[in-house]
Design an enzyme around this catalytic site. Structure first.
Site, mmCIF file in Angstrom:
data_model
loop_
_atom_site.group_PDB
_atom_site.id
_atom_site.type_symbol
_atom_site.label_atom_id
_atom_site.label_comp_id
_atom_site.label_asym_id
_atom_site.label_seq_id
_atom_site.Cartn_x
_atom_site.Cartn_y
_atom_site.Cartn_z
ATOM 1 C CB ILE A 354 4.293 -23.044 -46.740
ATOM 2 C CG1 ILE A 354 4.037 -22.658 -48.202
ATOM 3 C CG2 ILE A 354 3.422 -22.247 -45.805
ATOM 4 C CD1 ILE A 354 2.599 -22.893 -48.651
ATOM 5 N N GLY A 355 7.569 -23.511 -47.912
ATOM 6 C CA GLY A 355 8.384 -24.482 -48.615
ATOM 7 C C GLY A 355 9.529 -23.832 -49.353
ATOM 8 N N GLY A 357 12.458 -24.905 -52.629
ATOM 9 C CA GLY A 357 13.041 -25.843 -53.574
ATOM 10 C C GLY A 357 14.438 -25.400 -53.954
ATOM 11 C CE LYS A 377 8.549 -23.449 -58.556
ATOM 12 N NZ LYS A 377 8.419 -24.669 -59.400
ATOM 13 C CG ASP A 488 11.033 -32.987 -59.764
ATOM 14 O OD1 ASP A 488 11.625 -33.976 -59.280
ATOM 15 O OD2 ASP A 488 11.085 -31.852 -59.276
#
Length: 634
Positions: A354-355, A357, A377, A488
């Site tokens: 889903i993501g 980085g 993650k 961030d």
């Protein structure tokens, strides 16, 4: 495991042995005031000295406080708060050999200046050994010893107005007592034990701070419940309450009782190492992340002067409800573990990617036993060959900087407990295999919301913008209270629950404010850590990060929600830096209120000293109703 900071000359000026002293604390230091001890054959020696312990350097300092320094006394009640942008301690009551006091003192933990407050309202009678806890803009005082007469009165102290109010209590409230332990978690005050002057007590109460109604939590004794005791401490560890010490009427082992506010059950934290006696009383304790620190106290006629340290994340926690000890009944959410063996794929099944980085892959996963969905993650230095394989990280081959960031993110995130921060569940951090952090699943983020509104050419409603901004600011304020700068903040790191409550995430760059030397190292390396479009001019120039670093980023986010574009963008970092340093950005859409537009302008000020802090933002009149709504929704 327990450890003990043994006194050495290099540690500075150490406090002498004592008990029934008071403490205050900020994210970087522990402050000790007063207390007493009895030398053999002598009367009580009562103190009013003031010592600080630097939580970073591990050094003690005997300070000479200024202002209205209280007289020598013991059994005072104390609380630590963050107000008006400063860490502050409050000190109430206490006694000396002639009897109890009824004064309220305030101490600035940055300047170590005391102030005796001129209070008004229905003040309590002088007392010692009362419970004192901070709640919103108030201090809550319960019970206490009025020179042999014990109380079960409840008082509120309004810190802004410096006024007392005796509060009416509903339900079955505790009997008169002192030397009990009380702590506030969310909107509930928990109270345990104490003494009525004749007997030690073992009852356990909860007070709903919205209705001011008491309820008894231990109507019947259950396995694992602590026995009668006074002079104990209760510490908050995530959503759990950890009980420590107290003069007990029953012989108990050194393992620590834990009450889970989620499961409503007792557990035991099994500890090892060299720690304090289990019946130590009159000590002071604080939590720093998952680390518990305990100073002083007494057992019988023996007084302590050691600082005992316990990493609560390393203890072995098991339930006490007559189940086989080879099972693990403790939920991961409650214990917030860091696993140093096994793999996350043994417990979770990957559902979808889903993501992604710069160094990580985010996956939607499903718990193999209970079917709950979560997000995981995984740092992606070495991704497997096929997309269906589990991402693997070999930390033994990773750079030392990346290792530090991985460990830092896990150790920080697991300590956070805030309604507007993505909840941490568990993590796997292994020396030669993989690193993964499991969190609550949030499938909505601000980046995608703004992207959709740009595509539809549709502005966000101002009410949504203000509510989300307030929740982001409350989350950032929580981090700042813990001496953490996020570094961030960006739309891709602002997530939402299904009912659109903000959940701040991604703590890969979060840290204490950088020192000048650390910033100089970055400058020599010409490294930028963060997302340039959201970074302050100071960060882009490799200057030390500060709390105002995050408030600049909040200004960028507010501008982005209003304008559906970034204030400072460009094809290169140099171009972005030039625009940010000159504060060159397009005007805001005129249909938003002047309050919101002025807030953006104030946040995007280059000079840090002129840029508002989180505390400044949260004092703005037009945000007061949204702030209260956000706090009530927790």
């Amino acid at each position: 495991m327990w450890s003990q900071a043994q006194p050495t000359e290099s540690q500075g000026s150490l406090p002498t042995s004592r008990s029934w002293h008071s403490s205050f604390h900020s994210p970087t230091k522990l402050c000790i005031f007063g207390g007493c001890r009895a030398d053999p054959g002598l009367a009580y020696i009562v103190h009013n000295d003031y010592h600080t312990f630097d939580l970073d350097s591990g050094e003690w300092c005997h300070k000479q406080p200024t202002g209205d320094v209280p007289p020598p006394m013991w059994c005072t009640s104390s609380a630590s708060v963050f107000e008006d942008g400063r860490h502050t301690g409050y000190l109430y009551g206490g006694r000396d050999k002639d009897g109890p006091f009824g004064y309220m003192y305030k101490v600035d933990l940055e300047t170590d200046a005391f102030q005796r407050l001129e209070v008004n309202g229905s003040a309590p009678q002088p007392r010692c050994a009362a419970g004192l806890s901070a709640y919103k803009d108030h201090l809550i005082l319960f019970g206490g010893d009025m020179d042999g007469r014990y109380s079960n009165e409840l008082f509120l102290f309004n810190r802004k107005e410096q006024s007392w109010l005796k509060k009416k209590q509903n339900g079955r409230h505790p009997s008169p007592r002192g030397s009990h332990a009380q702590v506030i978690l969310g909107d509930t005050l928990y109270l345990f034990g104490g003494t009525d002057g004749q007997f030690a007590l073992s009852d356990f109460y909860a007070l709903d701070l919205k209705t001011w109604t008491w309820s008894l939590l231990n109507e019947t004794k259950t396995p694992g419940q602590p026995g009668s005791r006074y002079g104990l401490s209760i510490m908050i560890v995530g959503s759990d309450l950890l009980f420590l010490g107290g003069c007990a009427t029953e012989t108990e082992d050194r393992n620590l009782p834990i009450w889970s506010t989620e499961t409503k059950k007792w557990y035991t934290l099994h500890t090892s190492g060299f720690g304090p006696p289990s019946d130590i009383m009159g000590a002071v304790t604080i939590m720093r992340g998952s680390t518990l620190l305990l100073f002083g106290g007494q057992v019988g006629d023996t007084y302590q002067k050691y600082l005992n340290i316990l990493d609560t994340g390393e203890g072995n926690v098991e339930a006490i409800d007559h189940i086989p000890t080879n099972l693990t009944p403790r939920s991961a959410r409650t214990s917030k573990p860091i696993h140093k063996s096994g793999k996350w794929t043994d417990k979770y099944t990957s559902v979808d990617k889903i993501g992604k980085g710069g160094f990580s892959v985010i996956r939607k996963v499903k718990h193999k036993e209970n079917g709950q969905m979560a997000a995981i993650k995984v740092v992606c230095l070495f991704q497997a060959k096929t997309e269906t394989d589990s991402p693997q990280i070999d930390l033994s081959k990773a750079s030392s900087d990346l290792k530090k960031r991985v460990y830092n993110e896990v150790s920080l995130h697991r300590t956070f407990d805030n309604a507007f921060i993505v909840p941490y569940r568990e993590a796997w951090v292994l020396s030669g295999s993989q690193a993964a952090i499991v969190m609550d699943l949030c499938e909505i983020d601000l980046y995608r919301i703004l992207q959709k509104h740009r595509e539809d050419n549709r502005w966000l409603e101002e009410a949504h913008v203000i509510n989300w901004f307030v929740q982001m600011t409350l989350a950032v304020g929580y981090l700042h209270d813990k001496n953490v700068v996020h570094q961030d903040l960006k739309s891709a790191n602002i997530f939402f629950t299904k009912d659109f409550r903000v959940q701040l995430g991604d703590f890969g760059l979060a840290s204490k404010p950088l020192t000048t030397d650390e910033a100089a190292t970055l400058k020599r390396k010409k490294e930028i850590h963060g997302t340039p479009q959201y970074m302050s001019p100071q960060m882009l120039a490799f200057q030390p990060a500060s709390y105002k670093t995050d408030t600049w980023s909040l200004g960028v986010l507010l501008y982005e929600m209003i304008s559906l574009r970034l204030p400072f963008d460009g094809s290169t970092v140099a171009e972005i830096t030039k625009k940010a340093s000159k504060q060159v950005y397009d005007p805001l859409p005129p249909h938003y209120s002047s309050d919101v537009q002025q807030l953006v302008t104030s946040l995007l000020v280059k000079k840090e000293s002129l840029r508002p802090s989180v505390a400044d933002i949260l004092r703005l009149p037009f945000l007061q109703i949204p702030i209260q709504q956000a706090r009530d929704s927790r």
